[in-house]
Structures are given as C-alpha cells and as structure tokens.
Design an enzyme around this catalytic site. Structure first.
Site, PDB file in Angstrom:
ATOM      1  N   LYS A 191      36.283  43.591  35.285  1.00  0.00           N
ATOM      2  CA  LYS A 191      35.394  43.085  36.321  1.00  0.00           C
ATOM      3  C   LYS A 191      33.938  43.496  36.088  1.00  0.00           C
ATOM      4  O   LYS A 191      33.024  42.804  36.534  1.00  0.00           O
ATOM      5  CB  LYS A 191      35.874  43.630  37.670  1.00  0.00           C
ATOM      6  CG  LYS A 191      35.268  42.949  38.843  1.00  0.00           C
ATOM      7  CD  LYS A 191      36.009  43.264  40.100  1.00  0.00           C
ATOM      8  CE  LYS A 191      35.731  44.669  40.589  1.00  0.00           C
ATOM      9  NZ  LYS A 191      36.217  44.814  41.977  1.00  0.00           N
ATOM     10  N   ASP A 192      33.729  44.612  35.415  1.00  0.00           N
ATOM     11  CA  ASP A 192      32.368  45.114  35.203  1.00  0.00           C
ATOM     12  C   ASP A 192      31.769  44.678  33.866  1.00  0.00           C
ATOM     13  O   ASP A 192      30.645  45.051  33.545  1.00  0.00           O
ATOM     14  CB  ASP A 192      32.358  46.648  35.268  1.00  0.00           C
ATOM     15  CG  ASP A 192      32.822  47.169  36.625  1.00  0.00           C
ATOM     16  OD1 ASP A 192      32.582  46.482  37.620  1.00  0.00           O
ATOM     17  OD2 ASP A 192      33.427  48.258  36.663  1.00  0.00           O
TER      18      ASP A 192
ATOM     19  N   ARG B  91      30.855  38.268  46.763  1.00  0.00           N
ATOM     20  CA  ARG B  91      32.098  37.486  46.752  1.00  0.00           C
ATOM     21  C   ARG B  91      32.964  37.799  47.973  1.00  0.00           C
ATOM     22  O   ARG B  91      33.424  36.896  48.676  1.00  0.00           O
ATOM     23  CB  ARG B  91      32.877  37.812  45.461  1.00  0.00           C
ATOM     24  CG  ARG B  91      34.269  37.206  45.374  1.00  0.00           C
ATOM     25  CD  ARG B  91      35.000  37.699  44.131  1.00  0.00           C
ATOM     26  NE  ARG B  91      35.240  39.139  44.165  1.00  0.00           N
ATOM     27  CZ  ARG B  91      36.221  39.733  44.830  1.00  0.00           C
ATOM     28  NH1 ARG B  91      37.088  39.009  45.511  1.00  0.00           N
ATOM     29  NH2 ARG B  91      36.355  41.039  44.821  1.00  0.00           N
ATOM     30  N   ARG B  92      33.187  39.087  48.237  1.00  0.00           N
ATOM     31  CA  ARG B  92      34.011  39.450  49.393  1.00  0.00           C
ATOM     32  C   ARG B  92      33.313  39.055  50.692  1.00  0.00           C
ATOM     33  O   ARG B  92      33.941  38.556  51.621  1.00  0.00           O
ATOM     34  CB  ARG B  92      34.298  40.963  49.386  1.00  0.00           C
ATOM     35  CG  ARG B  92      35.236  41.380  48.249  1.00  0.00           C
ATOM     36  CD  ARG B  92      35.458  42.890  48.191  1.00  0.00           C
ATOM     37  NE  ARG B  92      36.341  43.225  47.072  1.00  0.00           N
ATOM     38  CZ  ARG B  92      36.167  44.286  46.267  1.00  0.00           C
ATOM     39  NH1 ARG B  92      35.164  45.112  46.446  1.00  0.00           N
ATOM     40  NH2 ARG B  92      37.011  44.502  45.282  1.00  0.00           N
TER      41      ARG B  92
ATOM     42  N   ARG C 222      28.378  51.103  49.070  1.00  0.00           N
ATOM     43  CA  ARG C 222      28.482  51.337  47.624  1.00  0.00           C
ATOM     44  C   ARG C 222      28.987  52.741  47.354  1.00  0.00           C
ATOM     45  O   ARG C 222      29.308  53.488  48.252  1.00  0.00           O
ATOM     46  CB  ARG C 222      27.129  51.083  46.916  1.00  0.00           C
ATOM     47  CG  ARG C 222      26.848  49.608  46.683  1.00  0.00           C
ATOM     48  CD  ARG C 222      25.945  49.391  45.471  1.00  0.00           C
ATOM     49  NE  ARG C 222      26.484  50.001  44.275  1.00  0.00           N
ATOM     50  CZ  ARG C 222      25.756  50.560  43.323  1.00  0.00           C
ATOM     51  NH1 ARG C 222      24.447  50.591  43.429  1.00  0.00           N
ATOM     52  NH2 ARG C 222      26.332  51.091  42.274  1.00  0.00           N
TER      53      ARG C 222
ATOM     54  N   ARG D  36      33.463  55.698  49.194  1.00  0.00           N
ATOM     55  CA  ARG D  36      33.618  54.594  50.147  1.00  0.00           C
ATOM     56  C   ARG D  36      34.651  54.946  51.211  1.00  0.00           C
ATOM     57  O   ARG D  36      34.457  54.669  52.398  1.00  0.00           O
ATOM     58  CB  ARG D  36      34.048  53.313  49.411  1.00  0.00           C
ATOM     59  CG  ARG D  36      32.957  52.807  48.481  1.00  0.00           C
ATOM     60  CD  ARG D  36      33.311  51.451  47.932  1.00  0.00           C
ATOM     61  NE  ARG D  36      32.728  51.270  46.604  1.00  0.00           N
ATOM     62  CZ  ARG D  36      32.742  50.122  45.949  1.00  0.00           C
ATOM     63  NH1 ARG D  36      33.310  49.069  46.480  1.00  0.00           N
ATOM     64  NH2 ARG D  36      32.193  50.033  44.760  1.00  0.00           N
TER      65      ARG D  36
ATOM     66  N   CYS E 232      26.316  38.528  38.914  1.00  0.00           N
ATOM     67  CA  CYS E 232      26.855  38.703  40.271  1.00  0.00           C
ATOM     68  C   CYS E 232      25.784  38.445  41.313  1.00  0.00           C
ATOM     69  O   CYS E 232      25.715  39.072  42.347  1.00  0.00           O
ATOM     70  CB  CYS E 232      27.540  40.052  40.447  1.00  0.00           C
ATOM     71  SG  CYS E 232      26.727  41.432  39.670  1.00  0.00           S
TER      72      CYS E 232
HETATM   73  N1  PBG Z   1      32.994  47.100  41.594  1.00  0.00           N
HETATM   74  C1  PBG Z   1      33.405  48.342  40.970  1.00  0.00           C
HETATM   75  C2  PBG Z   1      34.813  48.257  40.507  1.00  0.00           C
HETATM   76  N2  PBG Z   1      35.092  47.867  39.255  1.00  0.00           N
HETATM   77  C3  PBG Z   1      36.481  47.834  39.142  1.00  0.00           C
HETATM   78  C4  PBG Z   1      37.029  48.231  40.356  1.00  0.00           C
HETATM   79  C5  PBG Z   1      38.458  48.301  40.692  1.00  0.00           C
HETATM   80  C6  PBG Z   1      39.436  48.243  39.578  1.00  0.00           C
HETATM   81  C7  PBG Z   1      39.581  46.930  38.903  1.00  0.00           C
HETATM   82  O1  PBG Z   1      39.260  45.857  39.441  1.00  0.00           O
HETATM   83  O2  PBG Z   1      40.075  46.959  37.761  1.00  0.00           O
HETATM   84  C8  PBG Z   1      35.988  48.528  41.224  1.00  0.00           C
HETATM   85  C9  PBG Z   1      36.100  49.025  42.616  1.00  0.00           C
HETATM   86  C10 PBG Z   1      36.317  47.977  43.663  1.00  0.00           C
HETATM   87  O3  PBG Z   1      35.940  46.809  43.501  1.00  0.00           O
HETATM   88  O4  PBG Z   1      36.875  48.318  44.723  1.00  0.00           O
END
Ligand code: PBG
Length: 310
Positions: A84-85, A132-133, A150, A156, A243
C-alpha cells in the site's frame, strides 16, 4: 545458485514495519538454513512528519525513499514494504522481487463504544487521514464527522482510547500482524469500504541489477496475490497514481480469475463512482486499465478536474 552468507533488510522502525521485516527474516532463515539476516532500522520522512496529512506532503514515496537509498548504497540488500505504501511507478534501478501472500485486505472499525458503522449516531467522530476511507464513509454515512488521525497503529489506538474519537478506521492486516486483532469491532465489507491498492500485501524491493537476490526471493512470491495487486496497481497508475484523491482498488482471485473493483470520488463523499470487471491472472495489468477507463468514463467533470489538479 551461490547462496550469500548474509543479507541485510532495510526497514522502517514502526512496530508494524519491524514485524513485517522479522516475518521476512523468519521466512528467509527457514528456507535457507545457514543464511544470516540482519535488520537495518531506518526512520523515513513519512515517519518524521506526523502533523500533516500525507497527501499534503507528497504521499507514498515518503515511506520508501530512505530505504531505497540504503539499497543503492549497498548498506542493505532488500527492503520490506507494505505494498500500500509503494509508489505505483517503481523508480529506475529498483524492482519488486516478490509479493507475499496477502493478509486480510479489509478495513476495520475500532471503537470502545460501537460495534458497527451503522450504530454510530449523528455527529459521531470517526478518525482517519485516508482520503479513500473518508470519501467512502461520507458517501455512505453523511451524518458522521471525520477527524484526521495519523501516527503508527499504536499511536492511533491510544488516541481512540484517550477519547479523542468515537471510532477509528484502520487496516485489519496491521492490527492482526501486531496481535491486536481483538480490537477489531467490525470488518468492513468491500461495499462499505473498498480497500486501497495493495492493502494487506508485503513487497520485497531490491536493486534491479541484483539478479542473484531476485532468484533467492522469488519463492516468497504468492502468484494469486501478485496478480491481484498488479491489477489494483495498474488501475491506480492509470488514474494518476498518487494519494491526492480518494481511490480504491481491490481484486479477488477465484482460482485464476480476477474480479477487480475500483472506485474514485471527491473527498467530501458528494460524488463517488464505482466500476468493476473480470479477467484472467495473466491479463491483470490490462484489467486494471480497463476498470480505470470505466471509472474515468463514469466520472463527471468534477472528479476529472480533481484528478487533473489535485
Ligand atoms: N497507511 C499506513 C499503512 N500502511 C500499511 C498499513 C497496514 C498494513 C497493510 O495494509 O499491509 C498501514 C496502516 C493502516 O492503514 O491502518
């Protein structure tokens, strides 16, 4: 293949990143007995800058650039990332050697008072800094208030427990990996919150010239996950890939057949469009482009404008 004696994994130092790096270390040492694996912990810009929403400061690359520098310098051999990152376009000279089997891809509701999104009363404060959320939540539950949140997973949760929010939204995968799955009140269905491209999957990044490492790491790859994430990332790339605007993409693999769903919208949730298509694993890249075209066609001028001028 000549086995190296030692490998160094570059990782961020958040508890989740360290868990992920340890997970890959455990896989490597089980698969290649005798191989020594060290972790090189690093702080990235994304970890340092906590007071600003990520999309305002340059997005995903912030979590991976320092790690790539360590690969370029030879201080580390591989970097472990949450897919995701990882930016949609890999920088020149770097490659993804493998994408591992996906953990739960869904978003989760965490709250000390409420068990479902539907239970949250008007004005309830929901924590997330993900566009997105936020867009999907506002579209479906316009009576809720979204407040930025954040920090790493532990931070969190602490803010929720301090009473700053009625509920927060997090990735299930991160909570489960950290042994915090018990805090999940509800797993959100893809209809309520379509996940981010790559959510729940781990990627191993190497220098593109390290063919030795590519061969060593290839067995970590999980083909169904790789196909799904390839489709999701192709969709995102075709849409502009950062993003800066709310974008979701989620592919499910059913025995070699992918169902890819995507959505794009405005952050306030006032306009959101969905699209989906099916295809084979082998055609994952094209499938992502197809669904992106559907979304672009369905988007009105307001979303296209937001895509063009984030
Ligand atoms: N945005 C940061 C991030 N990058 C990956 C995850 C969670 C683990 C994953 O998706 O593999 C998270 C935390 C979240 O969104 O709660």
């Amino acid at each position: 293949m000549q086995l190296p004696e030692q490998l160094v994994i570059a990782t961020r130092e958040s508890p989740l990143a360290l868990w992920q790096a340890e997970h890959v270390r455990a896989w490597l040492t089980a698969r290649y007995p005798g191989l020594k694996v060290e972790l090189l912990g690093m702080t990235t810009q994304g970890d340092r800058i906590l007071d600003v929403t990520l999309n305002k400061i340059g997005g995903k690359g912030l979590f991976v650039k320092e790690l790539e520098q360590a690969l370029a310098d030879g201080r580390a051999d591989l970097a472990v990332h949450s897919m995701k990152d990882v930016p949609m376009v890999m920088p020149d000279g770097f490659a993804l050697a493998a994408i591992g089997e996906r953990e739960d891809p869904r978003d989760a509701l965490v709250s000390n008072r409420y068990a479902t999104l539907a239970e949250l009363p008007a004005g309830a404060v929901v924590g997330t800094s993900s566009l997105r959320r936020e867009a999907q939540l506002r579209a479906r539950f316009p009576h809720l208030t979204v407040k930025p949140l954040r920090g790493n997973v532990g931070t969190r949760l602490a803010k929720l427990d301090a009473g700053d929010y009625d509920a927060i939204l997090l990735a299930s995968a991160g909570l489960k990996r950290l042994g915090l799955g018990g805090r999940i009140r509800a797993e959100l269905s893809p209809e309520d919150s379509l996940p981010a491209p790559g959510q729940g999957a781990l990627g191993l990044e190497i220098r593109a010239d390290r063919a030795d490492l590519a061969a060593l790491l290839a067995p970590f790859d999980h083909p169904a996950t790789t196909a799904a994430v390839t489709a999701e990332r192709a969709l995102s790339r075709r849409m502009g890939g950062s993003c800066q605007i709310p974008l979701a993409a989620y592919a499910e693999d059913d025995d070699g057949f992918l169902r890819l769903r995507g959505c794009v919208g405005l952050p306030d949730g006032s306009h959101i469009v969905h699209g989906e298509a099916n295809g084979t694993r082998a055609a994952a890249e094209g499938l992502g482009q197809t669904v992106a075209e559907l979304l672009l066609t369905a988007s009105g001028g307001d979303i296209l404008e937001a895509l063009a001028h984030p």
